[in-house]
Write a protein that holds these residues in place. Sequence first.
Motif, PDB file in Angstrom:
ATOM      1  N   GLN A   1      46.801  58.442  45.063  1.00 28.09           N
ATOM      2  CA  GLN A   1      46.666  57.029  44.692  1.00 28.09           C
ATOM      3  C   GLN A   1      46.568  56.139  45.929  1.00 28.09           C
ATOM      4  O   GLN A   1      45.821  55.162  45.941  1.00 28.09           O
ATOM      5  CB  GLN A   1      47.859  56.619  43.822  1.00 28.09           C
ATOM      6  CG  GLN A   1      47.811  57.276  42.446  1.00 28.09           C
ATOM      7  CD  GLN A   1      49.116  57.108  41.687  1.00 28.09           C
ATOM      8  OE1 GLN A   1      49.259  56.217  40.853  1.00 28.09           O
ATOM      9  NE2 GLN A   1      50.084  57.974  41.974  1.00 28.09           N
TER      10      GLN A   1
ATOM     11  N   LYS B   1      37.204  59.575  40.807  1.00 24.46           N
ATOM     12  CA  LYS B   1      38.225  59.635  39.761  1.00 24.46           C
ATOM     13  C   LYS B   1      39.491  60.274  40.318  1.00 24.46           C
ATOM     14  O   LYS B   1      39.446  61.055  41.271  1.00 24.46           O
ATOM     15  CB  LYS B   1      37.729  60.440  38.551  1.00 24.46           C
ATOM     16  CG  LYS B   1      36.587  59.769  37.787  1.00 24.46           C
ATOM     17  CD  LYS B   1      36.237  60.541  36.514  1.00 24.46           C
ATOM     18  CE  LYS B   1      35.152  59.824  35.719  1.00 24.46           C
ATOM     19  NZ  LYS B   1      34.864  60.504  34.431  1.00 24.46           N
TER      20      LYS B   1
ATOM     21  N   LYS C   1      53.970  47.781  41.224  1.00 18.26           N
ATOM     22  CA  LYS C   1      53.082  47.281  40.173  1.00 18.26           C
ATOM     23  C   LYS C   1      51.787  46.720  40.757  1.00 18.26           C
ATOM     24  O   LYS C   1      50.690  46.973  40.234  1.00 18.26           O
ATOM     25  CB  LYS C   1      53.808  46.212  39.358  1.00 18.26           C
ATOM     26  CG  LYS C   1      53.026  45.719  38.160  1.00 18.26           C
ATOM     27  CD  LYS C   1      53.869  44.816  37.274  1.00 18.26           C
ATOM     28  CE  LYS C   1      54.056  43.463  37.897  1.00 18.26           C
ATOM     29  NZ  LYS C   1      54.612  42.462  36.955  1.00 18.26           N
TER      30      LYS C   1
ATOM     31  N   GLU D   1      47.973  47.962  39.938  1.00 16.90           N
ATOM     32  CA  GLU D   1      46.967  47.027  39.412  1.00 16.90           C
ATOM     33  C   GLU D   1      45.741  46.941  40.302  1.00 16.90           C
ATOM     34  O   GLU D   1      44.662  46.562  39.842  1.00 16.90           O
ATOM     35  CB  GLU D   1      47.604  45.653  39.230  1.00 16.90           C
ATOM     36  CG  GLU D   1      48.626  45.620  38.095  1.00 16.90           C
ATOM     37  CD  GLU D   1      49.434  44.341  38.042  1.00 16.90           C
ATOM     38  OE1 GLU D   1      49.358  43.537  39.018  1.00 16.90           O
ATOM     39  OE2 GLU D   1      50.160  44.132  37.047  1.00 16.90           O
ATOM     40  N   ALA D   2      45.889  47.314  41.571  1.00 19.81           N
ATOM     41  CA  ALA D   2      44.754  47.278  42.495  1.00 19.81           C
ATOM     42  C   ALA D   2      43.856  48.501  42.380  1.00 19.81           C
ATOM     43  O   ALA D   2      42.740  48.502  42.907  1.00 19.81           O
ATOM     44  CB  ALA D   2      45.263  47.145  43.931  1.00 19.81           C
TER      45      ALA D   2
ATOM     46  N   LYS E   1      41.284  50.576  40.627  1.00 21.13           N
ATOM     47  CA  LYS E   1      40.264  50.313  39.596  1.00 21.13           C
ATOM     48  C   LYS E   1      39.539  51.586  39.156  1.00 21.13           C
ATOM     49  O   LYS E   1      38.671  51.535  38.290  1.00 21.13           O
ATOM     50  CB  LYS E   1      39.247  49.298  40.128  1.00 21.13           C
ATOM     51  CG  LYS E   1      39.867  47.983  40.586  1.00 21.13           C
ATOM     52  CD  LYS E   1      40.698  47.316  39.495  1.00 21.13           C
ATOM     53  CE  LYS E   1      41.331  46.015  39.972  1.00 21.13           C
ATOM     54  NZ  LYS E   1      42.207  45.411  38.931  1.00 21.13           N
ATOM     55  N   HIS E   2      39.905  52.719  39.731  1.00 21.32           N
ATOM     56  CA  HIS E   2      39.256  53.985  39.380  1.00 21.32           C
ATOM     57  C   HIS E   2      39.751  54.473  38.013  1.00 21.32           C
ATOM     58  O   HIS E   2      40.878  54.159  37.607  1.00 21.32           O
ATOM     59  CB  HIS E   2      39.595  55.059  40.413  1.00 21.32           C
ATOM     60  CG  HIS E   2      39.317  54.650  41.827  1.00 21.32           C
ATOM     61  ND1 HIS E   2      40.093  53.744  42.519  1.00 21.32           N
ATOM     62  CD2 HIS E   2      38.354  55.054  42.706  1.00 21.32           C
ATOM     63  CE1 HIS E   2      39.612  53.589  43.739  1.00 21.32           C
ATOM     64  NE2 HIS E   2      38.567  54.374  43.880  1.00 21.32           N
TER      65      HIS E   2
ATOM     66  N   GLN F   1      50.657  51.711  32.216  1.00 25.04           N
ATOM     67  CA  GLN F   1      50.663  50.347  31.674  1.00 25.04           C
ATOM     68  C   GLN F   1      50.135  49.326  32.677  1.00 25.04           C
ATOM     69  O   GLN F   1      49.775  48.208  32.300  1.00 25.04           O
ATOM     70  CB  GLN F   1      52.078  49.960  31.252  1.00 25.04           C
ATOM     71  CG  GLN F   1      52.634  50.804  30.129  1.00 25.04           C
ATOM     72  CD  GLN F   1      54.061  50.443  29.786  1.00 25.04           C
ATOM     73  OE1 GLN F   1      54.363  49.283  29.498  1.00 25.04           O
ATOM     74  NE2 GLN F   1      54.951  51.411  29.841  1.00 25.04           N
ATOM     75  N   HIS F   2      50.074  49.721  33.950  1.00 22.61           N
ATOM     76  CA  HIS F   2      49.646  48.791  34.997  1.00 22.61           C
ATOM     77  C   HIS F   2      48.346  49.230  35.671  1.00 22.61           C
ATOM     78  O   HIS F   2      47.958  48.663  36.697  1.00 22.61           O
ATOM     79  CB  HIS F   2      50.760  48.636  36.025  1.00 22.61           C
ATOM     80  CG  HIS F   2      52.035  48.120  35.438  1.00 22.61           C
ATOM     81  ND1 HIS F   2      52.201  46.807  35.043  1.00 22.61           N
ATOM     82  CD2 HIS F   2      53.196  48.749  35.131  1.00 22.61           C
ATOM     83  CE1 HIS F   2      53.411  46.643  34.537  1.00 22.61           C
ATOM     84  NE2 HIS F   2      54.030  47.806  34.577  1.00 22.61           N
ATOM     85  N   LEU F   3      47.678  50.217  35.091  1.00 17.32           N
ATOM     86  CA  LEU F   3      46.388  50.674  35.601  1.00 17.32           C
ATOM     87  C   LEU F   3      45.265  50.158  34.701  1.00 17.32           C
ATOM     88  O   LEU F   3      45.428  50.075  33.479  1.00 17.32           O
ATOM     89  CB  LEU F   3      46.344  52.204  35.659  1.00 17.32           C
ATOM     90  CG  LEU F   3      47.217  52.861  36.729  1.00 17.32           C
ATOM     91  CD1 LEU F   3      47.426  54.343  36.427  1.00 17.32           C
ATOM     92  CD2 LEU F   3      46.584  52.691  38.114  1.00 17.32           C
ATOM     93  N   ASP F   4      44.127  49.839  35.312  1.00 17.38           N
ATOM     94  CA  ASP F   4      43.005  49.283  34.553  1.00 17.38           C
ATOM     95  C   ASP F   4      42.384  50.277  33.577  1.00 17.38           C
ATOM     96  O   ASP F   4      41.945  49.907  32.491  1.00 17.38           O
ATOM     97  CB  ASP F   4      41.910  48.817  35.528  1.00 17.38           C
ATOM     98  CG  ASP F   4      42.017  47.341  35.839  1.00 17.38           C
ATOM     99  OD1 ASP F   4      43.054  46.743  35.495  1.00 17.38           O
ATOM    100  OD2 ASP F   4      41.072  46.784  36.436  1.00 17.38           O
ATOM    101  N   ASN F   5      42.315  51.549  33.987  1.00 22.69           N
ATOM    102  CA  ASN F   5      41.524  52.524  33.242  1.00 22.69           C
ATOM    103  C   ASN F   5      42.226  53.874  33.306  1.00 22.69           C
ATOM    104  O   ASN F   5      41.866  54.740  34.090  1.00 22.69           O
ATOM    105  CB  ASN F   5      40.117  52.607  33.846  1.00 22.69           C
ATOM    106  CG  ASN F   5      39.197  53.526  33.069  1.00 22.69           C
ATOM    107  OD1 ASN F   5      39.570  54.084  32.040  1.00 22.69           O
ATOM    108  ND2 ASN F   5      37.986  53.696  33.569  1.00 22.69           N
TER     109      ASN F   5
END
Length: 283
Positions: A112, A124, A217, A221-222, A224-225, A248-252
């Motif tokens: 990450q 990914k 967090k 949130e930063a 974006k993958h 819960q704090h990931l975009d995708n």
Amino acid sequence: MSTYLADKAEDLTVEGPSGRFTYRRLGPQGGVPLVLLNRFRGTIDWWDPEFLDYLAADHDVILFDNVGVGYTDGEPRDSLEGFAEGAVEFIEALGLTHVDLLGWSLGGIVAQRVALRRPELVRKLIVAGSGPAGWVPGAPDFSEKVLGIMAKPDADLEDMLFLFYPETEAARASGLQHFDHVSTRLAAGGPPVSEAAAQGMLAAAGALLAAPFEQVKAELEAIKHPVLYANGLEDVMIPAHNSYVAVQHLDNATLILYSGAGHAFLFQYAKAFAKQVTDFLAA
């Protein structure tokens, strides 16, 4: 005699800025390679060859030892940034410009951080038996037994079974099978993780435990993958709760939890998890 193709993979080397990396490459080359990042006190000899064979049936799979770990020389790192920098050095030394990352345990946290540092390098992420770069609210504390085993330079089979597999008959049988699978490589006498490298990993882990959740967090949130998070429900090392909070704090993100499994769920459910990885990478 081993029947796994992964046990027949040759050790390869490539020069990087901080050392000569040792790695193994399996499966059909082409497309976006899948690079594996290892656990605390783990070398490339500890990846289960059955799991690797399943992954390499459809992917260009690359596993390596980070700077100063196992087969790779150089000065061992002692921070998350240092491990991420080493991973980037290795990827760039191979001339790769776009990779998928699968990180197990400490390797998942490193993966990450690589995605944050060099987002253009990563397509990914798979985060296995791991969590975000810090402890999360509501997660149980590390048990004294876990901390004691992690600090031991000579953990025995029973220690390893406790860390990686639940204390059930079925899980224990899976654990013994895993240790049998890796015995071919281990019997060849490859270098273990030095105590200096292990202490560096412990230092990095200690810093993570002290990270404020607002920072954790913000980092999630930063990212974006696309991210696949997976864990065993009975993981005593990094609880599944950490994975649940992370997504819960990931975009995708997608979360998969395996019942009756712990930190080494990816070997206990090798075929099933390899299929989940394959489907995720193909989507």
